[in-house]
Design an enzyme around this catalytic site. Sequence first.
Site, mmCIF file in Angstrom:
data_model
loop_
_atom_site.group_PDB
_atom_site.id
_atom_site.type_symbol
_atom_site.label_atom_id
_atom_site.label_comp_id
_atom_site.label_asym_id
_atom_site.label_seq_id
_atom_site.Cartn_x
_atom_site.Cartn_y
_atom_site.Cartn_z
ATOM 1 N N GLY A 12 20.757 -40.148 3.661
ATOM 2 C CA GLY A 12 21.253 -39.980 5.036
ATOM 3 C C GLY A 12 22.694 -39.497 5.050
ATOM 4 O O GLY A 12 23.264 -39.143 4.009
ATOM 5 N N PHE A 36 13.105 -40.595 6.664
ATOM 6 C CA PHE A 36 12.851 -40.560 8.107
ATOM 7 C C PHE A 36 13.942 -39.745 8.808
ATOM 8 O O PHE A 36 13.641 -38.793 9.538
ATOM 9 C CB PHE A 36 12.767 -41.992 8.669
ATOM 10 C CG PHE A 36 12.712 -42.038 10.171
ATOM 11 C CD1 PHE A 36 11.866 -41.189 10.888
ATOM 12 C CD2 PHE A 36 13.518 -42.915 10.892
ATOM 13 C CE1 PHE A 36 11.833 -41.215 12.289
ATOM 14 C CE2 PHE A 36 13.486 -42.944 12.286
ATOM 15 C CZ PHE A 36 12.647 -42.091 12.968
ATOM 16 N N LEU A 73 21.899 -49.342 3.256
ATOM 17 C CA LEU A 73 22.209 -48.471 4.406
ATOM 18 C C LEU A 73 20.949 -47.986 5.110
ATOM 19 O O LEU A 73 21.042 -47.269 6.118
ATOM 20 C CB LEU A 73 23.005 -47.245 3.936
ATOM 21 C CG LEU A 73 24.529 -47.379 3.811
ATOM 22 C CD1 LEU A 73 24.930 -48.368 2.727
ATOM 23 C CD2 LEU A 73 25.162 -46.030 3.521
ATOM 24 N N TYR A 145 17.660 -51.997 17.571
ATOM 25 C CA TYR A 145 18.704 -51.731 16.571
ATOM 26 C C TYR A 145 19.710 -52.892 16.531
ATOM 27 O O TYR A 145 19.963 -53.469 15.483
ATOM 28 C CB TYR A 145 19.399 -50.422 16.941
ATOM 29 C CG TYR A 145 20.482 -49.972 15.995
ATOM 30 C CD1 TYR A 145 20.172 -49.435 14.747
ATOM 31 C CD2 TYR A 145 21.825 -50.048 16.360
ATOM 32 C CE1 TYR A 145 21.174 -48.997 13.880
ATOM 33 C CE2 TYR A 145 22.830 -49.602 15.506
ATOM 34 C CZ TYR A 145 22.495 -49.072 14.269
ATOM 35 O OH TYR A 145 23.492 -48.635 13.418
ATOM 36 N N TYR A 159 21.295 -66.371 3.037
ATOM 37 C CA TYR A 159 21.126 -66.237 1.576
ATOM 38 C C TYR A 159 22.404 -66.698 0.862
ATOM 39 O O TYR A 159 22.344 -67.247 -0.229
ATOM 40 C CB TYR A 159 20.774 -64.791 1.184
ATOM 41 C CG TYR A 159 19.285 -64.501 1.195
ATOM 42 C CD1 TYR A 159 18.568 -64.436 2.385
ATOM 43 C CD2 TYR A 159 18.574 -64.301 0.009
ATOM 44 C CE1 TYR A 159 17.203 -64.167 2.404
ATOM 45 C CE2 TYR A 159 17.206 -64.030 0.012
ATOM 46 C CZ TYR A 159 16.523 -63.963 1.214
ATOM 47 O OH TYR A 159 15.173 -63.702 1.225
ATOM 48 N N THR A 175 31.076 -43.389 13.117
ATOM 49 C CA THR A 175 31.597 -42.574 12.017
ATOM 50 C C THR A 175 30.958 -41.186 12.087
ATOM 51 O O THR A 175 29.795 -41.065 12.468
ATOM 52 C CB THR A 175 31.294 -43.267 10.676
ATOM 53 O OG1 THR A 175 31.930 -44.550 10.696
ATOM 54 C CG2 THR A 175 31.823 -42.474 9.499
HETATM 55 P P1 NAD Z 1 21.246 -41.770 8.881
HETATM 56 O O1 NAD Z 1 20.132 -41.837 9.842
HETATM 57 O O2 NAD Z 1 21.833 -40.463 8.540
HETATM 58 O O3 NAD Z 1 20.843 -42.473 7.516
HETATM 59 C C1 NAD Z 1 19.911 -43.520 7.408
HETATM 60 C C2 NAD Z 1 19.073 -43.274 6.160
HETATM 61 O O4 NAD Z 1 18.134 -44.354 6.012
HETATM 62 C C3 NAD Z 1 18.246 -41.997 6.253
HETATM 63 O O5 NAD Z 1 18.344 -41.279 5.044
HETATM 64 C C4 NAD Z 1 16.828 -42.491 6.492
HETATM 65 O O6 NAD Z 1 15.838 -41.613 6.054
HETATM 66 C C5 NAD Z 1 16.857 -43.805 5.743
HETATM 67 N N1 NAD Z 1 15.856 -44.762 6.223
HETATM 68 C C6 NAD Z 1 15.565 -45.094 7.511
HETATM 69 N N2 NAD Z 1 14.588 -46.017 7.538
HETATM 70 C C7 NAD Z 1 14.251 -46.271 6.243
HETATM 71 C C8 NAD Z 1 13.312 -47.124 5.616
HETATM 72 N N3 NAD Z 1 12.483 -47.905 6.336
HETATM 73 N N4 NAD Z 1 13.230 -47.129 4.270
HETATM 74 C C9 NAD Z 1 14.027 -46.325 3.518
HETATM 75 N N5 NAD Z 1 14.937 -45.491 4.056
HETATM 76 C C10 NAD Z 1 15.055 -45.478 5.397
HETATM 77 O O7 NAD Z 1 22.390 -42.746 9.446
HETATM 78 P P2 NAD Z 1 23.857 -43.052 8.912
HETATM 79 O O8 NAD Z 1 24.801 -42.710 9.980
HETATM 80 O O9 NAD Z 1 24.062 -42.500 7.561
HETATM 81 O O10 NAD Z 1 23.820 -44.643 8.833
HETATM 82 C C11 NAD Z 1 23.668 -45.328 7.603
HETATM 83 C C12 NAD Z 1 23.776 -46.834 7.844
HETATM 84 O O11 NAD Z 1 25.051 -47.147 8.400
HETATM 85 C C13 NAD Z 1 22.714 -47.366 8.816
HETATM 86 O O12 NAD Z 1 22.275 -48.620 8.352
HETATM 87 C C14 NAD Z 1 23.491 -47.525 10.107
HETATM 88 O O13 NAD Z 1 22.961 -48.564 10.898
HETATM 89 C C15 NAD Z 1 24.877 -47.873 9.608
HETATM 90 N N6 NAD Z 1 25.892 -47.487 10.607
HETATM 91 C C16 NAD Z 1 26.246 -46.178 10.778
HETATM 92 C C17 NAD Z 1 27.171 -45.838 11.758
HETATM 93 C C18 NAD Z 1 27.623 -44.430 11.985
HETATM 94 O O14 NAD Z 1 28.408 -44.197 12.888
HETATM 95 N N7 NAD Z 1 27.221 -43.450 11.209
HETATM 96 C C19 NAD Z 1 27.739 -46.849 12.572
HETATM 97 C C20 NAD Z 1 27.320 -48.150 12.367
HETATM 98 C C21 NAD Z 1 26.421 -48.475 11.378
#
Ligand code: NAD
Length: 313
Positions: A12, A36, A73, A145, A159, A175
């Site tokens: 991601g 996804f 993540l 979410y 845990y 971000t």
């Molecule tokens: P993103 O959607 O680009 O990345 C998420 C990744 O997780 C993707 O590659 C997706 O294919 C994978 N994924 C989703 N469901 C899955 C599953 N069941 N099994 C395996 N892989 C799975 O989003 P991102 O911005 O890179 O966010 C990454 C993490 O950081 C997330 O957990 C998100 O909640 C957290 N986060 C991001 C932000 C932001 O602003 N970018 C803010 C708060 C929290």
Amino acid sequence: MRTKILVTGGAGFLGSHLCEKLLGFGHEVICLDNFFTGDKKNILHLMSDPYFEVLRHDIASPIELEIDQIYNLACPASPVHYQFDPVKTTKTSVLGAINVLDLANRLKIPVLQASTSEIYGDPEVHPQPESYCGNVNTLGPRACYDEGKRCAETLFFDYKRQYDLDIKVIRIFNTYGPRMHPNDGRVISNFIVKALKGEDLEIYGEGSQTRSFCYVDDLIDGMIKMMETGSHITGPINLGNPGEFTILQLANRVIELTESRSKLIYKDLPQDDPLKRKPDISLAKSTLFWQPSIELDEGLRKTISYFETILSD
Ligand code: NAD
Ligand code: UDP
């Protein structure tokens, strides 16, 4: 010996930057993803590294691996994506947390959870410190979410209490940067893509709601610093950039920096859209000696240049 690190959601936006940085430090990285919202293109440049492996797997199912650290993540992050299949989103957060925690507990290794500012919901305290318990609507469209991530935090801390596991929880605020999905509906990617195409930028509501935007490189530095702390540091710790902007200010900055002729149009504000958001990062400063260094304009320029490249491909 190289440290073997599992990054779930490694294909991601944030995960791909994290994998890249960890490999650069000389670690061995296993990127687990179900693709996804992730994209192989995000990690294509890492594929030739013999210390990088990709595993297609859904984190809602258990997994056995021999590793030294886990960054969890895996979870869609944009409202459009996490609301597409809300039941699956909660499963990914909750079952995913259980699966990485069980794995970490069997191996007795540190595990970091990418939690979120959505824990605070539509906050009544501003800026948000980690001690604020939040204001989340359990029934709304964002709850899959928000509540999934809240439950994951609960599991991490149970845990810790029950098995004395070395847990790390960071709460990430909005971000942005290169490798955001161009169609993921998040505000920065939406605005930049539309501005570059000369299409109207859509402001939801009056645009007076605020967000605080952190550039990806700053965030990844903070995330790795958190993992490197001793087991007495669990968090939760806010990671984000406290610079606060209204959505209207952001739209105008994007139009100026892209020199676009796009206009602004107004649409309904989605249900439960938080009115304001800004991290209190005192804890990150004092515990991790971390604070972001990239200002919005500089980060926007880098992100604009990324989208220019992918839109011209
Ligand atoms: P993103 O959607 O680009 O990345 C998420 C990744 O997780 C993707 O590659 C997706 O294919 C994978 N994924 C989703 N469901 C899955 C599953 N069941 N099994 C395996 N892989 C799975 O989003 P991102 O911005 O890179 O966010 C990454 C993490 O950081 C997330 O957990 C998100 O909640 C957290 N986060 C991001 C932000 C932001 O602003 N970018 C803010 C708060 C929290
Ligand atoms: N937003 C907007 N136009 C867009 C996309 C988003 O006005 O094209 C608004 C959205 O309503 C929210 C803010 O921008 O108030 C941030 O939205 P985003 O989906 O990026 O993240 P959120 O912080 O809401 O999870």
